[in-house]
Write an enzyme that holds these catalytic residues in place. Structure first.
Site, PDB file in Angstrom:
ATOM      1  CB  ILE A 119      -1.088  -0.029   1.301  1.00  0.00           C
ATOM      2  CG1 ILE A 119      -1.668  -1.291   1.344  1.00  0.00           C
ATOM      3  CG2 ILE A 119      -1.866   1.121   1.169  1.00  0.00           C
ATOM      4  CD1 ILE A 119      -2.518  -1.531   2.461  1.00  0.00           C
ATOM      5  CB  ILE A 179       9.359   2.553  12.350  1.00  0.00           C
ATOM      6  CG1 ILE A 179       8.754   1.267  12.796  1.00  0.00           C
ATOM      7  CG2 ILE A 179       9.235   3.121  10.913  1.00  0.00           C
ATOM      8  CD1 ILE A 179       7.145   1.347  12.688  1.00  0.00           C
ATOM      9  CB  THR A 199      -6.231  -3.129   9.883  1.00  0.00           C
ATOM     10  OG1 THR A 199      -7.145  -4.114   9.488  1.00  0.00           O
ATOM     11  CG2 THR A 199      -5.731  -3.240  11.455  1.00  0.00           C
ATOM     12  CG  ASP A 200     -11.449  -4.377   8.043  1.00  0.00           C
ATOM     13  OD1 ASP A 200     -10.250  -4.896   8.263  1.00  0.00           O
ATOM     14  OD2 ASP A 200     -12.272  -4.558   7.376  1.00  0.00           O
ATOM     15  CD  GLU A 201      -7.383  -8.408  10.053  1.00  0.00           C
ATOM     16  OE1 GLU A 201      -6.742  -8.743  10.910  1.00  0.00           O
ATOM     17  OE2 GLU A 201      -7.128  -8.849   8.788  1.00  0.00           O
ATOM     18  CE1 TYR A 225      -1.352  -6.251  10.530  1.00  0.00           C
ATOM     19  CE2 TYR A 225      -3.790  -6.824  10.398  1.00  0.00           C
ATOM     20  CZ  TYR A 225      -2.837  -6.085   9.984  1.00  0.00           C
ATOM     21  OH  TYR A 225      -2.974  -4.933   9.454  1.00  0.00           O
ATOM     22  CE  LYS A 258      -1.962  -1.554  11.697  1.00  0.00           C
ATOM     23  NZ  LYS A 258      -0.998  -0.761  10.813  1.00  0.00           N
ATOM     24  CE1 TYR A 281      -5.166 -20.783   4.401  1.00  0.00           C
ATOM     25  CE2 TYR A 281      -5.467 -18.774   5.685  1.00  0.00           C
ATOM     26  CZ  TYR A 281      -4.441 -19.513   5.018  1.00  0.00           C
ATOM     27  OH  TYR A 281      -3.253 -18.958   4.686  1.00  0.00           O
ATOM     28  CG  ASP A 335     -10.886 -22.176   9.177  1.00  0.00           C
ATOM     29  OD1 ASP A 335     -10.329 -21.211   8.506  1.00  0.00           O
ATOM     30  OD2 ASP A 335     -11.958 -21.694  10.076  1.00  0.00           O
ATOM     31  N   PRO A 384      -6.200 -20.443  12.655  1.00  0.00           N
ATOM     32  CG  PRO A 384      -4.364 -21.576  13.994  1.00  0.00           C
ATOM     33  CD  PRO A 384      -4.756 -20.762  12.630  1.00  0.00           C
ATOM     34  N   GLY A 385      -8.450 -19.367  15.066  1.00  0.00           N
ATOM     35  CA  GLY A 385      -9.209 -17.964  15.499  1.00  0.00           C
ATOM     36  C   GLY A 385      -9.773 -17.108  14.415  1.00  0.00           C
TER      37      GLY A 385
HETATM   38  P1  NAD Z   1       3.172  -5.009   3.589  1.00  0.00           P
HETATM   39  O1  NAD Z   1       3.565  -6.115   4.508  1.00  0.00           O
HETATM   40  O2  NAD Z   1       3.056  -5.272   2.095  1.00  0.00           O
HETATM   41  O3  NAD Z   1       4.277  -3.877   3.698  1.00  0.00           O
HETATM   42  C1  NAD Z   1       4.812  -3.271   5.119  1.00  0.00           C
HETATM   43  C2  NAD Z   1       6.152  -2.543   4.726  1.00  0.00           C
HETATM   44  O4  NAD Z   1       6.753  -2.296   5.923  1.00  0.00           O
HETATM   45  C3  NAD Z   1       7.179  -3.321   4.083  1.00  0.00           C
HETATM   46  O5  NAD Z   1       7.937  -2.574   3.087  1.00  0.00           O
HETATM   47  C4  NAD Z   1       8.139  -3.455   5.165  1.00  0.00           C
HETATM   48  O6  NAD Z   1       9.534  -3.704   4.743  1.00  0.00           O
HETATM   49  C5  NAD Z   1       8.161  -2.674   5.895  1.00  0.00           C
HETATM   50  N1  NAD Z   1       8.406  -2.649   7.206  1.00  0.00           N
HETATM   51  C6  NAD Z   1       8.240  -3.795   8.111  1.00  0.00           C
HETATM   52  N2  NAD Z   1       8.619  -3.509   9.596  1.00  0.00           N
HETATM   53  C7  NAD Z   1       9.406  -2.592   9.372  1.00  0.00           C
HETATM   54  C8  NAD Z   1      10.356  -1.566  10.314  1.00  0.00           C
HETATM   55  N3  NAD Z   1      10.347  -2.126  11.651  1.00  0.00           N
HETATM   56  N4  NAD Z   1      10.660  -0.507   9.874  1.00  0.00           N
HETATM   57  C9  NAD Z   1      10.574   0.056   8.885  1.00  0.00           C
HETATM   58  N5  NAD Z   1       9.725  -0.671   7.915  1.00  0.00           N
HETATM   59  C10 NAD Z   1       9.442  -1.810   8.104  1.00  0.00           C
HETATM   60  O7  NAD Z   1       2.046  -4.303   4.117  1.00  0.00           O
HETATM   61  P2  NAD Z   1       0.876  -3.638   3.415  1.00  0.00           P
HETATM   62  O8  NAD Z   1      -0.329  -4.618   3.080  1.00  0.00           O
HETATM   63  O9  NAD Z   1       1.095  -2.401   2.431  1.00  0.00           O
HETATM   64  O10 NAD Z   1      -0.037  -2.688   4.769  1.00  0.00           O
HETATM   65  C11 NAD Z   1       0.622  -1.428   4.988  1.00  0.00           C
HETATM   66  C12 NAD Z   1      -0.160  -0.811   6.196  1.00  0.00           C
HETATM   67  O11 NAD Z   1      -1.506  -0.923   6.088  1.00  0.00           O
HETATM   68  C13 NAD Z   1       0.195  -1.815   7.494  1.00  0.00           C
HETATM   69  O12 NAD Z   1       0.162  -0.985   8.603  1.00  0.00           O
HETATM   70  C14 NAD Z   1      -1.144  -2.450   7.567  1.00  0.00           C
HETATM   71  O13 NAD Z   1      -1.492  -2.960   8.857  1.00  0.00           O
HETATM   72  C15 NAD Z   1      -2.202  -1.574   6.990  1.00  0.00           C
HETATM   73  N6  NAD Z   1      -3.367  -2.233   6.218  1.00  0.00           N
HETATM   74  C16 NAD Z   1      -3.094  -3.060   5.176  1.00  0.00           C
HETATM   75  C17 NAD Z   1      -4.342  -3.527   4.525  1.00  0.00           C
HETATM   76  C18 NAD Z   1      -4.087  -4.805   3.600  1.00  0.00           C
HETATM   77  O14 NAD Z   1      -5.204  -5.381   3.139  1.00  0.00           O
HETATM   78  N7  NAD Z   1      -2.934  -5.147   3.114  1.00  0.00           N
HETATM   79  C19 NAD Z   1      -5.668  -3.148   5.103  1.00  0.00           C
HETATM   80  C20 NAD Z   1      -5.725  -2.407   6.113  1.00  0.00           C
HETATM   81  C21 NAD Z   1      -4.764  -1.932   6.788  1.00  0.00           C
HETATM   82  O1  DAU Z   2      -8.895  -6.305   6.745  1.00  0.00           O
HETATM   83  C1  DAU Z   2      -7.686  -5.737   6.711  1.00  0.00           C
HETATM   84  C2  DAU Z   2      -6.540  -6.805   6.576  1.00  0.00           C
HETATM   85  O2  DAU Z   2      -6.760  -7.465   5.566  1.00  0.00           O
HETATM   86  C3  DAU Z   2      -5.308  -6.149   6.775  1.00  0.00           C
HETATM   87  O3  DAU Z   2      -5.179  -5.311   8.081  1.00  0.00           O
HETATM   88  C4  DAU Z   2      -3.954  -7.442   6.752  1.00  0.00           C
HETATM   89  O4  DAU Z   2      -3.038  -6.574   6.728  1.00  0.00           O
HETATM   90  C5  DAU Z   2      -4.509  -8.107   5.530  1.00  0.00           C
HETATM   91  O5  DAU Z   2      -3.346  -9.106   5.408  1.00  0.00           O
HETATM   92  C6  DAU Z   2      -5.746  -8.702   5.349  1.00  0.00           C
HETATM   93  O6  DAU Z   2      -6.002  -9.796   6.289  1.00  0.00           O
HETATM   94  P1  DAU Z   2      -6.761 -10.995   5.864  1.00  0.00           P
HETATM   95  O7  DAU Z   2      -6.444 -12.073   6.984  1.00  0.00           O
HETATM   96  O8  DAU Z   2      -8.091 -10.667   5.910  1.00  0.00           O
HETATM   97  O9  DAU Z   2      -6.116 -11.196   4.629  1.00  0.00           O
HETATM   98  P2  DAU Z   2      -5.536 -12.477   3.692  1.00  0.00           P
HETATM   99  O10 DAU Z   2      -5.291 -12.073   2.296  1.00  0.00           O
HETATM  100  O11 DAU Z   2      -4.631 -13.229   4.659  1.00  0.00           O
HETATM  101  O12 DAU Z   2      -6.882 -13.575   3.771  1.00  0.00           O
HETATM  102  C7  DAU Z   2      -8.102 -13.001   3.426  1.00  0.00           C
HETATM  103  C8  DAU Z   2      -9.162 -14.178   3.656  1.00  0.00           C
HETATM  104  O13 DAU Z   2      -8.801 -15.359   2.816  1.00  0.00           O
HETATM  105  C9  DAU Z   2      -9.082 -14.672   4.928  1.00  0.00           C
HETATM  106  O14 DAU Z   2     -10.362 -14.822   5.537  1.00  0.00           O
HETATM  107  C10 DAU Z   2      -8.181 -15.782   4.808  1.00  0.00           C
HETATM  108  C11 DAU Z   2      -8.447 -16.472   3.522  1.00  0.00           C
HETATM  109  N1  DAU Z   2      -7.459 -17.207   2.920  1.00  0.00           N
HETATM  110  C12 DAU Z   2      -6.119 -16.460   2.960  1.00  0.00           C
HETATM  111  C13 DAU Z   2      -4.978 -17.011   2.427  1.00  0.00           C
HETATM  112  C14 DAU Z   2      -3.633 -16.411   2.309  1.00  0.00           C
HETATM  113  C15 DAU Z   2      -7.398 -18.447   2.334  1.00  0.00           C
HETATM  114  O15 DAU Z   2      -8.756 -19.058   2.418  1.00  0.00           O
HETATM  115  N2  DAU Z   2      -6.477 -19.142   1.793  1.00  0.00           N
HETATM  116  C16 DAU Z   2      -5.068 -18.344   1.893  1.00  0.00           C
HETATM  117  O16 DAU Z   2      -4.134 -18.977   1.307  1.00  0.00           O
END
Ligand code: NAD
Ligand code: DAU
Length: 371
Positions: A16, A64, A136-138, A162, A166, A219, A306, A308-309
């Site tokens: 992101i 950070i 995050t919405d989580e 996680y 957050k 899962y 599945d 866990p949790g």
């Molecule tokens: P990502 O895992 O793709 O990227 C995380 C980045 O943070 C990486 O570039 C990593 O190198 C860097 N990083 C990790 N630890 C660090 C540290 N200690 N110091 C400096 N850099 C560090 O994550 P993303 O999916 O792009 O998510 C970005 C943010 O958005 C996160 O805070 C996540 O919680 C939040 N978020 C993600 C989603 C989603 O669906 N992916 C949804 C809502 C919120």
């Molecule tokens: O809701 C926002 C969150 O969305 C962010 O805060 C997190 O950083 C981001 O990783 C994401 O979390 P989820 O756990 O929802 O995303 P993930 O892509 O891991 O999984 C999406 C759904 O799919 C979840 O219900 C688990 C399921 N899943 C995931 C993987 C990787 C599967 O069924 N099979 C898989 O292989």
């Protein structure tokens, strides 16, 4: 309307963050953007390669949690905004090894806040400032099928390590606003998808497995529900919050597209069948895909144990950001999935390289550690 023009963007070598910096440099070419990223397994400097020549852009490799580094960057570059994307972001990894989630997501956020407090609220600093936390919405926990979507007033009930990390970070951000008067904001967003997503998350993983003819793990029952948002729409939402959101404000950002995991994966299978099935060139490039062999990709779906949790359902109410900041997601899910799949088709070198080594190592050791 905020006039801040110089930003520290943390974690921007991830999915992101890299999309956000690209968006920001495009929208506000006169702004200064310093990226701070420690380049964990999820960070790749190549995700920012096209921005390296941009005059306002600078990349710094660092953590950070390094308070001194952050403070010196803020002073040296006279930065008065921080957008904190840096985090450990994958739920499954937080289950197999929660330790780094505590140090980066909680301690790291506090160190950033403290550096910002020292610089922006200390002697000699004038002008506006803003600390924005990307959350995050989580943090709100899990919904049942008929529950109303999460509003910003929903209680915090995080389920995974996680989500708990957050949630802690969000509380710290609010405490710095309340106690010290640091100008902060938080956005709580639903599941993102789009270019540069590390292929451990459901959509990236599914696409990369589809083109390699590998199993698509689902899962549990596959009936868990997520609300999907194209990453550009998330970036636009954060932009609205940074420019027009009041200090101390929290906004939900979401796509309004709830799908069960199995519905989503089936859509991706059908999309791959269409895109690869219609293109001789793609069939030659991805000969291991079932679509290249004329076999329906849905046959790759495999139900596995599945998580866990495992949270059942996320759904997010975006009335506040719609009403107060005029925000609406713009990308329909089918258009966004098609754009994303085409991006993975065109950027095989990127995802092959980020998957090599670190990802495979983690898959091999999953659930064997417990720090
Ligand atoms: P990502 O895992 O793709 O990227 C995380 C980045 O943070 C990486 O570039 C990593 O190198 C860097 N990083 C990790 N630890 C660090 C540290 N200690 N110091 C400096 N850099 C560090 O994550 P993303 O999916 O792009 O998510 C970005 C943010 O958005 C996160 O805070 C996540 O919680 C939040 N978020 C993600 C989603 C989603 O669906 N992916 C949804 C809502 C919120
Ligand atoms: O809701 C926002 C969150 O969305 C962010 O805060 C997190 O950083 C981001 O990783 C994401 O979390 P989820 O756990 O929802 O995303 P993930 O892509 O891991 O999984 C999406 C759904 O799919 C979840 O219900 C688990 C399921 N899943 C995931 C993987 C990787 C599967 O069924 N099979 C898989 O292989």
């Amino acid at each position: 309307m905020s006039q801040i023009q110089s930003w520290l963007v943390t974690g921007a070598a991830g999915c992101i963050g890299s999309n956000f910096v690209r968006y920001w440099c495009d929208q506000y070419p006169d702004n200064k953007v310093v990226v701070l990223d420690s380049l964990t397994y999820a960070g790749d400097r190549n995700s920012l390669a096209d921005l390296e020549t941009n005059p306002g852009f600078q990349f710094v490799q660092g953590d950070i949690t390094d308070h001194h580094l952050v403070e010196s960057l803020l002073r040296e570059h006279q930065l008065n905004g921080i957008v904190n994307f840096a985090a450990e972001s994958h739920v499954d990894r937080s289950i197999s090894g929660p330790g780094t989630f505590i140090s980066t997501n909680i301690v790291g956020t506090q160190r950033l806040l403290e550096a910002a407090r020292q610089v922006w609220l200390g002697d000699g600093f004038s002008g506006d400032h803003r600390f924005h936390q990307v959350s995050t919405d989580e943090v709100y926990g899990s919904l049942g099928d008929d529950d109303p979507a999460f509003t910003e007033d929903h209680s915090y009930q995080p389920s995974s390590p996680y989500a708990a990390s957050k949630a802690s970070a969000d509380h710290l951000v609010r405490s710095y606003q309340h106690t010290y008067g640091l100008h902060t904001s938080i956005s709580n967003c639903s599941n993102n998808y789009g270019p540069y997503q590390f292929p451990e998350k459901l959509i990236g993983l599914t696409i990369c497995n589809l083109v390699r003819g590998k199993a698509l793990p689902i899962y549990g029952t596959g009936k868990n529900i997520r609300d999907w948002l194209f990453v550009d729409d998330h970036c636009r939402g954060i932009d609205r919050v940074l420019r027009s959101g009041e200090p101390g404000c929290t906004y939900n950002i979401g796509g309004g597209t709830e799908l069960t995991n199995i519905e989503l994966v089936e859509r991706l299978c059908d999309l791959a069948d269409r895109l690869i099935g219609d293109s001789k060139e793609l069939q030659l490039r991805f000969p291991d895909s079932l679509a290249a062999k004329g076999v329906p990709s849905r046959s790759l779906i495999e139900f596995v144990s599945d998580r866990p949790g495992h949270d059942w359902r996320y759904a997010i109410d975006i009335s506040r950001i719609e009403r107060d900041l005029g925000y609406q997601p713009a990308t329909q899910i089918d258009a966004g999935l098609s754009l994303t799949m085409r991006w993975y088709f065109d950027n095989e070198a990127w995802w092959q390289s980020v998957m090599d080594g670190s990802y495979q190592q983690w898959i091999d050791t999953q659930y064997s550690t417990g720090d």
